[in-house]
Design a protein around this motif. Structure first.
Motif, PDB file in Angstrom:
ATOM      1  N   ASN A   1      87.450 -18.993 131.618  1.00 30.42           N
ATOM      2  CA  ASN A   1      87.995 -18.526 130.518  1.00 30.42           C
ATOM      3  C   ASN A   1      89.040 -19.672 130.215  1.00 30.42           C
ATOM      4  OD1 ASN A   1      87.493 -15.781 130.645  1.00 30.42           O
ATOM      5  ND2 ASN A   1      89.088 -15.806 132.472  1.00 30.42           N
ATOM      6  N   ASN A   2      88.317 -20.799 130.827  1.00 27.76           N
ATOM      7  CA  ASN A   2      88.896 -22.113 130.517  1.00 27.76           C
ATOM      8  C   ASN A   2      90.453 -22.493 130.692  1.00 27.76           C
ATOM      9  OD1 ASN A   2      86.748 -23.490 128.847  1.00 27.76           O
ATOM     10  ND2 ASN A   2      86.917 -21.826 127.486  1.00 27.76           N
ATOM     11  N   LYS A   3      90.677 -21.632 131.861  1.00 25.01           N
ATOM     12  CA  LYS A   3      91.989 -21.938 132.688  1.00 25.01           C
ATOM     13  C   LYS A   3      91.938 -22.780 133.695  1.00 25.01           C
ATOM     14  CE  LYS A   3      93.871 -18.788 129.784  1.00 25.01           C
ATOM     15  NZ  LYS A   3      94.762 -19.050 128.723  1.00 25.01           N
ATOM     16  N   PRO A   4      92.959 -23.786 133.910  1.00 25.27           N
ATOM     17  CA  PRO A   4      92.937 -24.709 135.025  1.00 25.27           C
ATOM     18  C   PRO A   4      92.581 -23.866 136.234  1.00 25.27           C
ATOM     19  CG  PRO A   4      94.755 -25.037 133.357  1.00 25.27           C
ATOM     20  CD  PRO A   4      94.139 -23.942 133.341  1.00 25.27           C
ATOM     21  N   ILE A   5      91.942 -24.685 137.076  1.00 26.79           N
ATOM     22  CA  ILE A   5      91.647 -24.072 138.401  1.00 26.79           C
ATOM     23  C   ILE A   5      92.690 -24.886 139.214  1.00 26.79           C
ATOM     24  CG2 ILE A   5      90.101 -23.725 140.381  1.00 26.79           C
ATOM     25  CD1 ILE A   5      87.990 -23.822 138.432  1.00 26.79           C
ATOM     26  N   ILE A   6      93.704 -24.372 140.040  1.00 29.26           N
ATOM     27  CA  ILE A   6      94.909 -24.725 140.947  1.00 29.26           C
ATOM     28  C   ILE A   6      94.389 -25.037 142.375  1.00 29.26           C
ATOM     29  CG2 ILE A   6      97.223 -24.620 141.431  1.00 29.26           C
ATOM     30  CD1 ILE A   6      96.474 -24.793 138.422  1.00 29.26           C
TER      31      ILE A   6
ATOM     32  N   MET B   1      82.225 -24.168 128.750  1.00 30.64           N
ATOM     33  CA  MET B   1      80.991 -23.858 129.268  1.00 30.64           C
ATOM     34  C   MET B   1      80.630 -22.313 129.600  1.00 30.64           C
ATOM     35  SD  MET B   1      79.612 -26.835 129.887  1.00 30.64           S
ATOM     36  CE  MET B   1      80.032 -28.472 129.836  1.00 30.64           C
ATOM     37  N   SER B   2      81.534 -21.555 128.829  1.00 30.45           N
ATOM     38  CA  SER B   2      81.510 -20.168 129.219  1.00 30.45           C
ATOM     39  C   SER B   2      80.079 -19.549 128.759  1.00 30.45           C
ATOM     40  CB  SER B   2      82.747 -19.583 128.719  1.00 30.45           C
ATOM     41  OG  SER B   2      82.573 -19.841 127.202  1.00 30.45           O
ATOM     42  N   SER B   3      79.626 -20.016 127.681  1.00 31.47           N
ATOM     43  CA  SER B   3      78.213 -19.717 127.185  1.00 31.47           C
ATOM     44  C   SER B   3      77.015 -19.969 128.031  1.00 31.47           C
ATOM     45  CB  SER B   3      78.089 -19.953 125.923  1.00 31.47           C
ATOM     46  OG  SER B   3      77.906 -21.524 125.830  1.00 31.47           O
ATOM     47  N   ALA B   4      77.377 -20.927 129.036  1.00 29.75           N
ATOM     48  CA  ALA B   4      76.395 -21.278 130.046  1.00 29.75           C
ATOM     49  C   ALA B   4      76.556 -21.015 131.349  1.00 29.75           C
ATOM     50  CB  ALA B   4      76.138 -22.882 129.856  1.00 29.75           C
ATOM     51  N   HIS B   5      77.407 -19.866 131.225  1.00 27.92           N
ATOM     52  CA  HIS B   5      77.842 -19.233 132.897  1.00 27.92           C
ATOM     53  C   HIS B   5      78.456 -20.158 133.793  1.00 27.92           C
ATOM     54  CE1 HIS B   5      75.143 -16.130 131.707  1.00 27.92           C
ATOM     55  NE2 HIS B   5      73.983 -17.055 131.438  1.00 27.92           N
ATOM     56  N   GLY B   6      78.882 -21.316 132.957  1.00 28.65           N
ATOM     57  CA  GLY B   6      79.465 -22.275 133.968  1.00 28.65           C
ATOM     58  C   GLY B   6      78.506 -23.280 134.366  1.00 28.65           C
ATOM     59  N   LEU B   7      78.839 -24.435 134.777  1.00 26.63           N
ATOM     60  CA  LEU B   7      77.644 -25.467 135.404  1.00 26.63           C
ATOM     61  C   LEU B   7      78.122 -25.675 136.982  1.00 26.63           C
ATOM     62  CD1 LEU B   7      77.974 -28.189 132.580  1.00 26.63           C
ATOM     63  CD2 LEU B   7      76.397 -25.973 132.827  1.00 26.63           C
ATOM     64  N   TRP B   8      76.980 -25.903 137.367  1.00 25.88           N
ATOM     65  CA  TRP B   8      76.740 -25.920 139.114  1.00 25.88           C
ATOM     66  C   TRP B   8      76.328 -27.699 139.255  1.00 25.88           C
ATOM     67  CZ3 TRP B   8      77.192 -23.631 143.676  1.00 25.88           C
ATOM     68  CH2 TRP B   8      76.283 -23.973 144.543  1.00 25.88           C
ATOM     69  N   ILE B   9      77.194 -28.201 140.245  1.00 26.22           N
ATOM     70  CA  ILE B   9      76.938 -29.514 140.530  1.00 26.22           C
ATOM     71  C   ILE B   9      75.990 -30.474 139.638  1.00 26.22           C
ATOM     72  CG2 ILE B   9      76.229 -30.431 142.669  1.00 26.22           C
ATOM     73  CD1 ILE B   9      76.344 -28.323 144.273  1.00 26.22           C
TER      74      ILE B   9
END
Length: 641
Positions: A114-119, A206-214
């Protein structure tokens, strides 16, 4: 220290130029890096001078990005000009940088779906926004219709991806547990010096791409997009045992079961917009492998891919249409007799197995609906059933049985296992960066390590794959592939490309040694553990970045393919990997070499034991207690005779 603002300003004051603008015959523009040099005739040749490796005689040099090399331009009138190379950062991760809206944003920061910062909450009372110490693939480009406020010269854009972060504040390993961000940098190019200044940093949604992995290495497509990567695809067959992927899903979605492993291990493509923002499209039809970085050939259709894996393969994709990777045919190589580590040997032939044709949309649909057990059954213990086939996956024995009618799903979602089933040469270890020398029709691939599945008698080795060496070379090497047209796959069907690899041979080899006085386990005057590769057509130079477990400091090298001269042009901070390599022949008349690093002070006791006590305090002081890493490029300052 790469974030020293006064150093940046001093370089600009003395006429710093991004490498140099080359004259006709090598590039389109005239040398103008320093007005006092006057006009120059056409350049005839370019070469690099090599720098010495840093040592404990000056520990500070080991703890920073060190550039003491030079570039020499020979002109057609017999004169010569030398440039002293320097390193110029845009920022260090963890810095607050301009967002282009009058505010600031965290460089290398991580965001959820959701484009919220990860803490990072690992240390009570010290919660902070996670940021990366692992910047990697970078593409530099320009757009004719650029329109970003604040540009005084000309707008240049860069896409920069952040592979991972090594640890949280509590010291816990965080590799792979955070969704990889990609940022768009808008850079103001000074038209007198060519220097680049950051004016806007934009984090791509990156939400439309299910997020990105490594996301690891990257390349610039011929049509001006950033071709990213998703490395070490999560093993869907045994995903229930994968704690890293569960943590990734928790950070991305807030739920450790929501992320679908079949959505990762693909090729994201980033399109940069004239306003300095960008969008992502993930392609699912180039195979679900350990994508390192890819190289699109000059036909705008043929793609050669690295596969950073044990028991990996050499993969090729041929798109149906130019400048469109959303549909095409996937191939994997069979290696013929004669595979050798001797650069003087003829090498081995390459033929190609056609794994199938697909569109990205149909494979994404399969990924959305199929479970691993729908495609095949896989076991790590012998079922004593002749209907199963024994294969090796990332060095581990698997017994595999394909479900009826699941060939396409297996080819594009279980690519490594399926490639074994159809008889491909799945014996490479860590086949990483790829690039192309278009003039000579030669592609290059980095073999970071030559071990395990490549070594005769190793548990993961199989004689039938055609990739065999008698002894491991941990320092690895670079291989060259001859390219040709008129080829057919092993089934006799014509391959619709003039850029098919048909023979592979060793080009440059590392050399393992006993630990030397500094701790090096590979000859410091040769390449070791090559990773990033980029070729400059105008400079006739292959640039090689290291990701080494054998050099105390990793290096960036320049190898002239005509003169065969190998020059060390930069040294990374001790324990850091050389990343983000991109050789840019010309943007508005200027030539650039992009270079980042990641994970400074990533200590390996057997390698760094002789230097760690001395150098670690310096690394911590330079790079935010080892949480920071630099994104930048090499500049060239004219040396006055």
């Amino acid at each position: 220290m790469e974030h020293n603002q006064s150093r940046r300003h001093a370089l600009k004051l003395i006429g710093s130029a991004p490498l140099l603008p080359l004259a006709s015959g090598l590039s389109a523009s005239v040398l103008s890096a320093c007005a006092s040099m006057g006009s120059r005739p056409a350049a005839r040749a370019v070469s690099f001078t090599s720098m010495a490796a840093p040592s404990l005689n000056n520990p500070a040099e080991m703890a920073t990005t060190l550039v003491k090399s030079g570039l020499v331009v020979d002109y057609v009138d017999g004169t010569q000009q030398t440039y002293a190379l320097k390193y110029q950062p845009f920022f260090m991760t963890g810095d607050m940088v301009p967002d282009g809206k009058g505010g600031s944003i965290l460089a290398g920061g991580y965001y959820d779906i959701n484009n919220k910062p990860i803490i990072d909450k690992s240390v009570a009372g010290k919660e902070r926004h996670f940021y990366s110490d692992g910047p990697d693939g970078t593409s530099l480009l320009t757009l004719a219709d650029a329109n970003v406020p604040g540009i005084k010269g000309k707008a240049v854009f860069a896409a920069v991806q952040f592979e991972y972060t090594t640890r949280d504040q509590g010291g816990n390993n965080t590799y792979g547990v955070l969704p990889s961000p990609i940022a768009i940098l808008t850079l103001d190019q000074d038209q007198t010096t060519g220097a680049l200044t950051l004016v806007k940093y934009h984090n791509v949604d990156m939400s439309s791409a299910h997020g990105l992995w490594i996301t690891c290495g990257a390349s610039l497509s011929p049509w001006n997009t950033h071709l990213s990567s998703e490395e070490y695809e999560p093993d869907a067959q045994f995903i229930a045992d994968n704690k890293v992927f569960k943590a990734y899903s928790k950070n991305l979605y807030g739920d450790e079961t929501k992320a679908n492993p079949y959505h990762y291990g693909h090729l994201p493509e980033i399109t940069i917009k004239p306003d300095g923002t960008g969008s992502v499209k993930k392609h699912y039809c180039l195979g679900r492998i350990s994508h390192e970085l890819i190289q699109v050939m000059p036909d705008n259709r043929t793609v050669l891919m690295g596969d950073d894996f044990t028991n990996g393969g050499l993969y090729m994709f041929v798109a149906d249409k130019e400048k469109d990777l959303s549909a095409g045919s996937l191939y994997v190589a069979k290696v013929g007799a004669g595979f050798s580590l001797d650069p003087n040997a003829a090498g081995a032939s390459l033929t190609w197995v056609n794994l199938g044709h697909a569109t990205s949309a149909e494979i994404e649909a399969l990924a959305n609906t199929l479970k691993p057990a729908d495609i095949m059954t896989a076991s790590k213990t012998d079922p004593n059933d002749a209907s199963y086939t024994k294969v090796f996956v990332d060095g581990v024995a698997n017994w595999v049985k394909l479900k009826p009618g699941m060939e396409k799903a297996a080819a594009f979602l279980e690519t490594h296992r399926y490639s074994n089933l159809v008889g491909a040469s799945m014996g490479f270890t860590k086949l990483e960066g790829t690039t192309v020398n278009a003039k000579d029709k030669i592609a290059y691939s980095a073999l970071q390590n030559i071990q395990a599945s490549m070594v005769k008698g190793n548990a993961a080795w199989r004689e039938s794959v055609g990739i065999t060496v008698d002894k491991a070379v941990i320092a690895g090497g670079v291989f060259a592939h001859n390219l040709a047209g008129g080829q057919s796959d092993v089934g006799g069907k014509q391959i619709n490309s003039e850029w098919v690899p048909v023979r592979t041979r060793a080009l440059l080899m590392g050399e393992d040694i006993p630990s030397d006085a500094l701790g090096n386990l590979a000859n410091p005057d040769k390449i070791a553990n090559p990773d990033n590769l980029k070729f400059s057509e105008k400079l006739r130079t292959l640039f090689i970045g290291e990701d080494s477990s054998t050099h105390v400091n990793n290096f960036l090298w320049a190898y002239n393919v005509d003169t065969k001269k190998l020059s060390r042009i930069a040294s990374m901070p001790v324990g850091a990997e050389s990343t983000g390599l991109h050789a840019v022949d010309e943007i508005h008349g200027w030539t650039y070499i992009m270079s980042n690093f990641q994970h400074a002070g990533d200590w390996i006791p057997a390698l760094h034991g002789k230097v760690q006590a001395t150098v670690e305090p310096l690394v911590r002081a330079n790079y935010k207690d080892r949480f920071g890493a630099a994104v930048g490029y090499l500049t060239g300052v004219p040396v006055l005779s």
